[in-house]
Design an enzyme around this catalytic site. Structure first.
Site, PDB file in Angstrom:
ATOM      1  N   ASP A 412      48.602  73.379   2.788  1.00 50.63           N
ATOM      2  CA  ASP A 412      48.222  74.317   1.744  1.00 50.63           C
ATOM      3  C   ASP A 412      46.865  74.936   2.094  1.00 50.63           C
ATOM      4  O   ASP A 412      45.952  74.230   2.529  1.00 50.63           O
ATOM      5  CB  ASP A 412      48.141  73.559   0.419  1.00 50.63           C
ATOM      6  CG  ASP A 412      47.902  74.484  -0.748  1.00 50.63           C
ATOM      7  OD1 ASP A 412      48.732  75.388  -0.945  1.00 50.63           O
ATOM      8  OD2 ASP A 412      46.887  74.313  -1.454  1.00 50.63           O
ATOM      9  N   GLU A 441      49.528  77.855   5.416  1.00 52.01           N
ATOM     10  CA  GLU A 441      49.104  79.157   4.890  1.00 52.01           C
ATOM     11  C   GLU A 441      47.810  79.548   5.600  1.00 52.01           C
ATOM     12  O   GLU A 441      46.763  78.949   5.360  1.00 52.01           O
ATOM     13  CB  GLU A 441      48.796  79.041   3.399  1.00 52.01           C
ATOM     14  CG  GLU A 441      49.988  78.769   2.533  1.00 52.01           C
ATOM     15  CD  GLU A 441      49.579  78.713   1.064  1.00 52.01           C
ATOM     16  OE1 GLU A 441      50.155  79.465   0.261  1.00 52.01           O
ATOM     17  OE2 GLU A 441      48.684  77.935   0.711  1.00 52.01           O
TER      18      GLU A 441
END
Ligand code: CA
Length: 713
Positions: A412, A441
């Site tokens: 994340d 990400e």
């Protein structure tokens, strides 16, 4: 033995702070006289510690030490009757500190055997550390045992007793006060993680760890993202373990028409990996009363422990561990691999975090003005570049792989993490399992660390083992996620053609290999594709929106790269317009099995596309040079893309494949590149490995409005 420590601060001293290993900066509430200055004394236990010289600038006095500051000793300053502790919360962020106190041992935490348990805690700036033992998770009756200071800032004690299921916390005396903290390396915790438990991992093993018999190369990966609670909680899904780990272990479950649900549903869909939204312990749901709140779980607390709100008994330290292991074993039995979504970019409420309490100032990034860095936008950024933070993360990855047999990780806000940490993770993970799938990400966020050293998409070519969410392809397909009314190729925008072509051919401009390109059009974040189409094309009929929706999903599933589906994308999942549903009620977030039944046809369509993709390697070429060799554009009008995958019989049963994506509201006739009979495997209604029909000696194929066609020969 409890020692007596000096009063923390008093009226003469404002603050004393160690700024290098040999310099203490002291702020007084007035300018000292020469006599007063001569009375300053640095105590180290009962001894005086030698001060080489002093330098006074108004109210500030710098004390240069003759030797390095004696970390771990009971040190304080005095001036006459007045005392002051020495704050060590910024020295911890220096390079010299990281070098001096890096500890590379494998024994952090509570290492249990029936004969003895060893507690090891890394706390270089602490003056004292003790472990407090409790018989139960709730009793206040306690027993304290001191740890002794050992090498590299560790503290250790060995207790020669059988401490299984004994609960514990650490108490650490640091920066003039006692802090109470749960072991950051705890592998078992109580309800809401308030105490850690000593235990044996051997007692949590499932009956068996089924073999993954189907070998899988990275480029064969198809990811399906889901949340344990969303996926199991719905009505009429036949699942008994609602919102629980056990819910995802149940097999032979179905809806009222007999369609498979739960694990069997995932298996028949044909995806290869399921990606679980965070299942390591987080703070935002009360585990003792889990239905009073909902959360996705991006607020980590204990990194080595599963979340308790998905366990049948969050009070028993063993239960959550056993149940999550069984879930992973059940997925493996169904030949589904498991990717964990891990949140190493920040910690839930940093001031209260156990890391901060044990080594204040060390674990987070700070801006130059001394404020805590907040590139994540959720209050703090973990300083992954510091050696003991990196070690914690790498240890954690290794632990989840070895103990829980995890097959991959999704990082994340990976752009917050530093490149070196991501590289260490990749090396460690690939040593354990060469087929591990890593993705993240790569957003570029304003954290207090140089951009070129962070794991952002801009640096993707430096880390070819890591996949990146390809946001530019996503936005080109459906319109920017940041502008609700913005449209993309699938919603009739003629300007995004080049981005679509780049995406279909594997997003080479950003990556070194196609498996780095994570292609998606919907995830848990932002509007679902259905909701995005609804807000950007408010006047359009649902039947037209559905065609656009299927077109976008088809493009993703047929593009070079790695396709990523959000649970429910295959039945037009809606969150009723809620764009960020991280704490929305279950009725908004749940996997709606009724709606899934209603759009059974679309589910079958996606299943067909997945079958086709898995059956032929031409849809998932391993290198960009293969893509250059075999992929040829035929028609690239602003709203219609046709391409061939030619001479591809080395990769599967067909030698030539034509793919047409028509985003026009009118049908298109596409000239076929070769004579002969073409079999159609995908059209506007169906997708199937068994050809739908044959075009006998036709020159053209007709492609219906807003749809995809695939012909093979
Ligand atoms: Ca929790």
């Amino acid at each position: 033995m409890k020692q007596n420590y000096p009063q923390s601060v008093n009226y003469l001293f404002e603050k004393a702070e160690l700024i290098t290993f040999r310099c203490i900066k002291v702020l007084f509430n007035k300018v000292l006289t020469e006599e007063e200055r001569a009375m300053i004394n640095l105590h180290c236990g009962k001894q005086s510690f030698p001060i080489a010289r002093m330098n006074q600038q108004q109210e500030v006095v710098y004390l240069a030490l003759k030797e390095d500051y004696p970390f771990g000793e009971n040190c304080y300053l005095s001036l006459g009757e007045k005392n002051c502790f020495i704050d060590l919360s910024s020295i911890v962020r220096t390079k010299e500190f990281d070098e001096r106190f890096f500890y590379n041992g494998t024994d952090l935490g509570a290492i249990y055997t029936k004969e003895e348990t060893t507690f090891t805690c890394w706390a270089p700036t602490a003056m004292e550390v003790r472990v407090v033992l409790y018989k139960t998770w709730y009793t206040e009756t306690r027993r304290m045992v001191m740890l002794s200071r050992e090498n590299s800032g560790t503290w250790r004690v060995k207790i020669k007793e059988d401490l299984e299921t004994v609960w514990y916390v650490y108490e650490v005396y640091v920066n003039g006060k006692w802090n109470r903290a749960v072991d950051p390396y705890a592998t078992f915790v109580s309800v809401n993680g308030e105490r850690a438990m000593v235990g044996s991992m051997d007692k949590t093993e499932p009956a068996e760890w089924p073999e993954l018999t189907q070998a899988l190369k990275l480029n064969e990966t198809i990811i399906y993202e889901l949340h344990i609670r969303d996926f199991t909680i719905g009505r009429n899904n036949g699942i008994e373990g609602k919102a629980l780990y056990t819910g995802l272990t149940e097999v032979n479950k179905s809806d009222k028409e007999g369609n498979p649900t739960g694990l069997d549903y995932l298996k028949q869909l044909g995806v290869t990996h399921i990606e679980l939204l965070p299942v390591n312990d987080y703070g935002s749901v009360d585990e003792s009363n889990r239905f009073t709140s909902y959360n996705w779980g991006y607020d980590p607390v204990h990194y080595f422990v599963p979340e308790g709100s998905y366990a049948t008994d969050p009070y028993n330290g063993y239960t959550r561990v056993r149940e999550l292991k069984r879930l992973i074993a059940a997925c493996h039995r169904s030949q589904l691999r498991v990717i964990l979504d891990v949140v190493f970019n920040h910690i839930y409420i940093w001031e209260l975090s156990h890391l901060e309490k044990i080594v204040p100032g060390y674990y987070f990034r700070y801006q130059e003005n001394g404020e805590i860095s907040n590139g994540t936008g959720v209050g703090n950024d973990l300083a992954t570049e510091r050696r003991m933070v990196r070690k914690l993360i790498v240890d954690c990855i290794s632990f989840w792989m070895k103990e829980y047999k995890i097959d991959g990780f999704r990082f994340d806000l990976m752009g917050i993490l530093d490149l070196e940490t991501i590289k260490s993770i990749a090396t460690t993970a690939k040593n354990i399992n060469p087929n591990v799938f890593l993705l993240g990400e790569g957003w570029d966020l304003p954290t207090a660390f140089p951009e070129e050293k962070r794991a952002t998409t801009n640096q993707a070519k430096d880390v070819s083992d890591i996949g990146f969410f390809q946001d530019e392809f996503r936005d080109a397909l459906k319109g920017s996620t940041f502008h609700q009314t913005d449209t993309g190729f699938c919603s009739g925008n003629e300007t995004s053609l080049n981005q679509i072509l780049a995406g279909i051919s594997g997003s080479e401009y950003r990556f070194l290999q196609p498996a780095q390109a994570i292609h998606y059009v919907e995830s848990h974040d932002n509007h679902t594709l259905w909701d995005k189409l609804r807000v950007s094309l408010p006047k359009e009929l649902p039947s037209t929106l559905m065609r656009r929706h299927r077109l976008a999903t088809s493009i993703i599933l047929l593009a070079q790269g790695i396709p990523f589906l959000h649970a429910g994308q295959e039945w037009y999942r809606t969150k009723y317009g809620v764009e960020n549903s991280y704490c929305s009620p279950d009725w908004i977030n749940q996997f709606d099995w009724e709606r899934r039944r209603l759009f059974h046809h679309y589910v079958s369509y996606v299943k067909g596309l997945i079958n086709i993709r898995r059956a032929h390697g031409a849809f998932r070429l391993e290198t960009y040079s293969d893509i250059h060799k075999h992929l040829e554009w035929m028609v690239t009008d602003p709203l219609c893309i046709a391409y061939s995958l030619k001479n591809v019989n080395a990769f599967g049963r067909w030698n030539d494949i034509i793919v047409v994506h028509n985003a026009n509201e009118k049908a298109k006739q596409i000239l076929l590149p070769k004579k002969g009979n073409w079999e159609v495997v995908v059209d506007e209604n169906s997708a199937s490995l068994i050809p739908l029909y044959t075009l006998y000696n036709k020159d053209y194929v007709r492609v219906a409005p807003l749809s995809t066609t695939v012909c093979v020969q």
